[in-house]
Enzyme design. Structure first.
Site, PDB file in Angstrom:
ATOM      1  N   ASP A 192       8.395 -15.793  -7.479  1.00 38.02           N
ATOM      2  CA  ASP A 192       7.044 -16.129  -7.978  1.00 38.02           C
ATOM      3  C   ASP A 192       6.946 -17.560  -8.513  1.00 38.02           C
ATOM      4  O   ASP A 192       6.185 -17.841  -9.446  1.00 38.02           O
ATOM      5  CB  ASP A 192       6.592 -15.141  -9.084  1.00 38.02           C
ATOM      6  N   HIS A 194       0.152 -11.964  -6.209  1.00 35.92           N
ATOM      7  CA  HIS A 194       0.801 -11.388  -7.390  1.00 35.92           C
ATOM      8  C   HIS A 194      -0.276 -10.986  -8.393  1.00 35.92           C
ATOM      9  O   HIS A 194      -1.206 -11.761  -8.649  1.00 35.92           O
ATOM     10  CB  HIS A 194       1.765 -12.401  -8.017  1.00 35.92           C
ATOM     11  N   ASN A 235       2.047 -15.167  -0.929  1.00 35.05           N
ATOM     12  CA  ASN A 235       2.210 -13.885  -1.636  1.00 35.05           C
ATOM     13  C   ASN A 235       1.041 -13.694  -2.600  1.00 35.05           C
ATOM     14  O   ASN A 235       0.524 -14.667  -3.148  1.00 35.05           O
ATOM     15  CB  ASN A 235       3.523 -13.921  -2.425  1.00 35.05           C
ATOM     16  N   GLY A 283      -1.672  -0.816   0.980  1.00 33.18           N
ATOM     17  CA  GLY A 283      -2.283  -1.776   1.898  1.00 33.18           C
ATOM     18  C   GLY A 283      -3.742  -2.106   1.633  1.00 33.18           C
ATOM     19  O   GLY A 283      -4.468  -2.465   2.561  1.00 33.18           O
TER      20      GLY A 283
HETATM   21  C1  GAR Z   1      -0.940  -5.427  -5.312  1.00 32.12           C
HETATM   22  O1  GAR Z   1      -1.480  -5.234  -6.588  1.00 32.12           O
HETATM   23  C2  GAR Z   1      -0.115  -6.702  -5.258  1.00 32.12           C
HETATM   24  O2  GAR Z   1      -0.655  -7.715  -6.046  1.00 32.12           O
HETATM   25  C3  GAR Z   1       1.200  -6.217  -5.811  1.00 32.12           C
HETATM   26  O3  GAR Z   1       1.382  -4.948  -5.202  1.00 32.12           O
HETATM   27  C4  GAR Z   1       0.096  -4.348  -4.988  1.00 32.12           C
HETATM   28  C5  GAR Z   1       0.007  -3.864  -3.560  1.00 32.12           C
HETATM   29  O4  GAR Z   1      -1.152  -3.109  -3.355  1.00 32.12           O
HETATM   30  N1  GAR Z   1       2.255  -7.119  -5.515  1.00 32.12           N
HETATM   31  C6  GAR Z   1       3.246  -7.419  -6.381  1.00 32.12           C
HETATM   32  O5  GAR Z   1       3.347  -6.887  -7.465  1.00 32.12           O
HETATM   33  C7  GAR Z   1       4.232  -8.464  -5.897  1.00 32.12           C
HETATM   34  N2  GAR Z   1       5.090  -8.904  -6.959  1.00 32.12           N
HETATM   35  P1  GAR Z   1      -1.723  -2.849  -1.889  1.00 32.12           P
HETATM   36  O6  GAR Z   1      -0.578  -2.276  -1.049  1.00 32.12           O
HETATM   37  O7  GAR Z   1      -2.820  -1.858  -2.091  1.00 32.12           O
HETATM   38  O8  GAR Z   1      -2.223  -4.159  -1.328  1.00 32.12           O
END
Ligand code: GAR
Length: 207
Positions: free
Chosen positions: A151, A110, A108, A12
């Site tokens: 995506d 990415h 979203n 998060g």
């Molecule tokens: C982030 O790096 C986000 O960009 C990625 O998951 C991570 C979540 O981190 N999302 C994806 O890869 C979606 N395809 P967080 O929970 O610390 O925000």
């Protein structure tokens, strides 16, 4: 006031960036009304509760069928009277019904420059592993609207980040978060809250 529901699966840090940006006035006219996680032990839930935001878990494990799970997820979003759904590291393929009900109202983040290193199977650290394997010198992050593809929705903002010699996936992930994700995600929400974006012919126009 734009009412936001944030969907999370993990640590998060992007959620935290949005919370801080609202508190510090970088996002105006918006509030997070609910945080939903598909994992009950996601630290993102603690971040939400620490900020006084209602945080709930909707886990696939709690339901007999995928359909029941998907209906519960949609209900949890509807119940919060949500204007905008923000996917902040939500690692579940979105139900079609959710994408249809919230057309052009789901965004979203990415961790790459779409269309590189995206689509099915590209999430979290895996994205950075593949970028390093390919030897790219520049990567970054993208915020986009969510459509029925993976995506493939209209791109709102992107920010480039350098790849340095000796990077590991973990080091690169941290740099992409710090230099790109935590900036462009709040910026995109602020643009939406201020009514600055329009989608035309599959592209996002900024007014
Ligand atoms: C982030 O790096 C986000 O960009 C990625 O998951 C991570 C979540 O981190 N999302 C994806 O890869 C979606 N395809 P967080 O929970 O610390 O925000």
């Amino acid at each position: 006031m734009l009412k936001i529901t944030v969907l999370v699966s993990g640590g998060g840090t992007n959620l935290q960036a949005v919370i801080d940006s609202i508190n510090e006035g970088r996002i105006k006219d918006a509030k997070i009304v609910r945080v939903i996680s598909n994992k009950e032990d996601a630290y993102a839930l603690t971040r939400a509760r620490n900020a006084g935001i209602k945080a709930v878990t909707v886990s696939r494990k709690a339901y007999d069928t995928k359909q029941d799970f998907e209906e519960a997820l949609l209900k949890a979003i509807d119940e919060a009277d949500t204007d905008l759904v923000v996917l902040a590291g939500f690692l579940v393929v979105l139900p079609t019904k959710l994408v249809e009900s919230y057309e052009n109202r789901i965004i979203n983040i990415h961790p790459s420059l779409i269309p590189s290193f995206c689509g099915k199977g590209f999430y979290g650290l895996k994205v950075h592993e593949e970028a390093l394997k390919r030897g790219v010198k520049v990567t970054g992050a993208t915020v986009h609207f969510v459509d029925k593809g993976c995506d493939t929705g209209p791109i709102i903002l992107q920010k480039a980040v350098s790849v340095e010699e000796g990077d590991t996936p973990e080091i690169l992930q941290k740099r992409v978060m710090e230099q790109a994700e935590w900036k462009i995600m709040p910026e995109a929400i602020d643009l939406i809250a201020r009514g600055k974006l329009e989608i035309k012919d599959g592209k996002v126009l900024k007014h």
